[in-house]
Design a protein around this motif. Sequence first.
Motif, PDB file in Angstrom:
ATOM      1  N   UNK A 194      16.351  41.834  81.817  1.00  0.00           N
ATOM      2  CA  UNK A 194      17.009  40.877  80.941  1.00  0.00           C
ATOM      3  C   UNK A 194      15.383  39.876  80.338  1.00  0.00           C
ATOM      4  N   UNK A 195      14.482  39.731  81.285  1.00  0.00           N
ATOM      5  CA  UNK A 195      13.240  39.219  81.094  1.00  0.00           C
ATOM      6  C   UNK A 195      12.560  39.802  80.000  1.00  0.00           C
ATOM      7  N   UNK A 196      12.539  41.181  80.028  1.00  0.00           N
ATOM      8  CA  UNK A 196      11.487  42.086  79.321  1.00  0.00           C
ATOM      9  C   UNK A 196      12.206  41.937  77.800  1.00  0.00           C
ATOM     10  N   UNK A 197      13.590  42.052  77.797  1.00  0.00           N
ATOM     11  CA  UNK A 197      14.360  42.108  76.590  1.00  0.00           C
ATOM     12  C   UNK A 197      14.040  40.619  75.882  1.00  0.00           C
ATOM     13  N   UNK A 198      14.259  39.743  76.672  1.00  0.00           N
ATOM     14  CA  UNK A 198      13.994  38.200  76.170  1.00  0.00           C
ATOM     15  C   UNK A 198      12.664  37.939  75.580  1.00  0.00           C
ATOM     16  N   UNK A 199      11.656  38.597  76.191  1.00  0.00           N
ATOM     17  CA  UNK A 199      10.210  38.598  75.870  1.00  0.00           C
ATOM     18  C   UNK A 199      10.080  39.162  74.492  1.00  0.00           C
ATOM     19  N   UNK A 200      10.653  40.463  74.390  1.00  0.00           N
ATOM     20  CA  UNK A 200      10.505  41.205  73.303  1.00  0.00           C
ATOM     21  C   UNK A 200      11.154  40.712  72.001  1.00  0.00           C
ATOM     22  N   UNK A 201      12.340  40.128  72.281  1.00  0.00           N
ATOM     23  CA  UNK A 201      13.156  39.365  71.198  1.00  0.00           C
ATOM     24  C   UNK A 201      12.156  38.267  70.769  1.00  0.00           C
ATOM     25  N   UNK A 202      11.650  37.489  71.636  1.00  0.00           N
ATOM     26  CA  UNK A 202      11.025  36.058  71.301  1.00  0.00           C
ATOM     27  C   UNK A 202       9.818  36.511  70.510  1.00  0.00           C
ATOM     28  N   UNK A 203       9.193  37.595  70.971  1.00  0.00           N
ATOM     29  CA  UNK A 203       7.895  37.954  70.076  1.00  0.00           C
ATOM     30  C   UNK A 203       8.277  38.524  68.677  1.00  0.00           C
ATOM     31  N   UNK A 204       9.387  38.868  68.455  1.00  0.00           N
ATOM     32  CA  UNK A 204       9.746  39.313  67.199  1.00  0.00           C
ATOM     33  C   UNK A 204      10.727  38.293  66.503  1.00  0.00           C
ATOM     34  N   UNK A 205      10.573  37.418  66.467  1.00  0.00           N
ATOM     35  CA  UNK A 205      11.055  36.421  65.876  1.00  0.00           C
ATOM     36  C   UNK A 205      12.483  35.429  66.493  1.00  0.00           C
ATOM     37  N   UNK A 206      12.887  36.023  67.376  1.00  0.00           N
ATOM     38  CA  UNK A 206      14.281  35.441  67.735  1.00  0.00           C
ATOM     39  C   UNK A 206      14.224  34.020  68.491  1.00  0.00           C
ATOM     40  N   UNK A 207      14.735  33.161  68.319  1.00  0.00           N
ATOM     41  CA  UNK A 207      14.600  31.739  68.835  1.00  0.00           C
ATOM     42  C   UNK A 207      15.639  31.084  69.139  1.00  0.00           C
ATOM     43  N   UNK A 208      16.248  29.920  69.858  1.00  0.00           N
ATOM     44  CA  UNK A 208      17.097  29.039  70.344  1.00  0.00           C
ATOM     45  C   UNK A 208      18.515  30.064  70.645  1.00  0.00           C
ATOM     46  N   UNK A 209      19.558  29.624  70.341  1.00  0.00           N
ATOM     47  CA  UNK A 209      20.727  30.333  70.718  1.00  0.00           C
ATOM     48  C   UNK A 209      20.654  31.964  70.437  1.00  0.00           C
ATOM     49  N   UNK A 210      20.054  32.325  69.064  1.00  0.00           N
ATOM     50  CA  UNK A 210      20.052  33.400  68.822  1.00  0.00           C
ATOM     51  C   UNK A 210      19.264  34.344  69.600  1.00  0.00           C
ATOM     52  N   UNK A 211      18.197  33.715  70.356  1.00  0.00           N
ATOM     53  CA  UNK A 211      17.424  34.659  71.319  1.00  0.00           C
ATOM     54  C   UNK A 211      18.323  34.885  72.381  1.00  0.00           C
ATOM     55  N   UNK A 212      18.925  33.797  72.999  1.00  0.00           N
ATOM     56  CA  UNK A 212      19.905  34.214  73.954  1.00  0.00           C
ATOM     57  C   UNK A 212      20.909  35.183  73.905  1.00  0.00           C
TER      58      UNK A 212
END
Length: 224
Positions: A57-75
């Motif tokens: 889950x942490x790797x997915x979160x970092x990947x998503x964050x690196x590609x624009x996801x923020x806030x609730x959308x990131x979660x």
Amino acid sequence: MLLRTWLPGLLAAALLTTLTGTAAEAGTIPPGAARHSARPADTCTVTSTLAGDHFTAVQIAQTAKNNGFTGNGLVVSVAVALAESSGWTRAVLVDSDCSRDRGLWQINSYWHSEVSDAQAFDPNGAAQAAYRISSSGNDWTPWTTYINGAYQQHMAEAQQAVNQIGGGGGSTGCAGLPAWNSGTAYTGGASVSYNGHRWTAKWWTQGDVPGANAQNVWTDNGSC
């Protein structure tokens, strides 16, 4: 596809499993779109291959964050990926109509043919495609696991992962709300997410589409 139920956990890096029932519904389909007939029509056996790298889950979160996801959308992006692919980067679900749902976010090959296999199986490429398809993380209705609520069982894990990478987020807004379901009975004060907005029921309701019912049952609380 992005509109499918979650794939089962994997005991090995590559496992071929024949799925039955609702398990065949995962991946991305535009809301309201009718099932299409691929070539040949409705002749494929529904199978799921879980392979590639198994992201936490942490790797997915970092990947998503690196590609624009923020806030609730990131979660939500993390929760949806876990529900769709269990975190396997090269997960593939062959649907009964012969289309294929691919990668962490199970991008469907028919509805999103602009996304190549190479992009869908690349974590960063898949995150970029998911960011675009979800309208920058604001509309997850193309994903079956969001519509049927399967993503919610991963929300706590997703929030912890986002907190770990310093991504923020939170349980307010759409990320903490169940998706509206036509078969669910709601009492006054109940809140749901629908088409990227938060809606609150004024009184008991069932089957009344938020924003599209003559009774005006739902209050639109704005985008979330």
